[in-house]
Design a protein around this motif. Sequence first.
Motif, PDB file in Angstrom:
ATOM      1  N   ILE A  40     -60.741  39.323  43.236  1.00  0.00           N
ATOM      2  CA  ILE A  40     -61.765  39.837  44.139  1.00  0.00           C
ATOM      3  C   ILE A  40     -63.050  39.046  43.948  1.00  0.00           C
ATOM      4  N   VAL A  41     -63.887  39.068  44.951  1.00  0.00           N
ATOM      5  CA  VAL A  41     -65.255  38.577  44.851  1.00  0.00           C
ATOM      6  C   VAL A  41     -66.140  39.760  45.208  1.00  0.00           C
ATOM      7  N   SER A  80     -62.529  40.828  49.366  1.00  0.00           N
ATOM      8  CA  SER A  80     -63.981  40.795  49.204  1.00  0.00           C
ATOM      9  C   SER A  80     -64.713  41.435  50.385  1.00  0.00           C
ATOM     10  N   LYS A  81     -65.892  41.952  50.081  1.00  0.00           N
ATOM     11  CA  LYS A  81     -66.827  42.361  51.130  1.00  0.00           C
ATOM     12  C   LYS A  81     -67.615  41.154  51.623  1.00  0.00           C
ATOM     13  N   TYR A  82     -67.434  40.034  50.953  1.00  0.00           N
ATOM     14  CA  TYR A  82     -68.186  38.807  51.249  1.00  0.00           C
ATOM     15  C   TYR A  82     -67.213  37.673  51.596  1.00  0.00           C
ATOM     16  N   PRO A  83     -66.514  37.763  52.724  1.00  0.00           N
ATOM     17  CA  PRO A  83     -65.493  36.767  53.044  1.00  0.00           C
ATOM     18  C   PRO A  83     -66.031  35.347  53.193  1.00  0.00           C
ATOM     19  N   ARG A  84     -67.217  35.212  53.758  1.00  0.00           N
ATOM     20  CA  ARG A  84     -67.777  33.878  53.955  1.00  0.00           C
ATOM     21  C   ARG A  84     -68.128  33.229  52.620  1.00  0.00           C
ATOM     22  N   VAL A  85     -68.775  33.994  51.740  1.00  0.00           N
ATOM     23  CA  VAL A  85     -69.135  33.488  50.413  1.00  0.00           C
ATOM     24  C   VAL A  85     -67.888  33.142  49.615  1.00  0.00           C
ATOM     25  N   ALA A  86     -66.892  34.032  49.650  1.00  0.00           N
ATOM     26  CA  ALA A  86     -65.660  33.823  48.884  1.00  0.00           C
ATOM     27  C   ALA A  86     -64.933  32.564  49.344  1.00  0.00           C
TER      28      ALA A  86
END
Length: 208
Positions: free
Chosen positions: A155-156, A117-123
């Motif tokens: 993926i997210v 993901s480009k959004y590791p914190r959200v994922a």
Amino acid sequence: MKRDILTIAMPKGRIMEEAMEIWQKARLPIPFDLEDTRKLILTIEGEAVEWILAKPMDVPTYVEYGVADIGIVGKDVLMETEREVYELLDLKISPCRLSVAGLPQTINHEIVPRIASKYPRVAEKYFREQGKQVEVVQLHGSVELGPIIGLADRIVDIVSTGRTLKENGLVEMETIAHITTRLIANQVSYRMKQEKIKEIIERLSEVI
């Protein structure tokens, strides 16, 4: 923070194009060479306004630290960066969704050890709330490659039409959040330049 000038952080790309449409409808001043210039800081003759053209992920940082008074940014970026800013207005542009996707044969797999993901914190937060412990691999582009080449199980990522997923053999599995573009403000600027900022909010609200 410049006391007499309102500084606006604007992300380059599709959001800027759509934001400028409603900015013009709201009769708010914009730089005449906004789309053609390679400059990163733009001013408007006769107006106490300055524009910073930035990467989307950097906009909340500029606003939090006060180098920009207000900014325009996607809700996905706000979720990921978790910066201390005021979220003032939903501009209702660039709608999309932040979703979990993967290969069709993994839909019913309960074990999901690795997420790209480009959004590791959200994922990581999303799967933790699902009671699943995962390893998140941060990528900065072509996240769809993750499951295809065996780097990740799912993926997210942002999904708009779903065409990119389909062309790469992936399916959308779960929606984490519906995303639109927001107007944000630095907390000190909102108090010090409240009159200018509220005028922008009012004008934009009339055309949204």
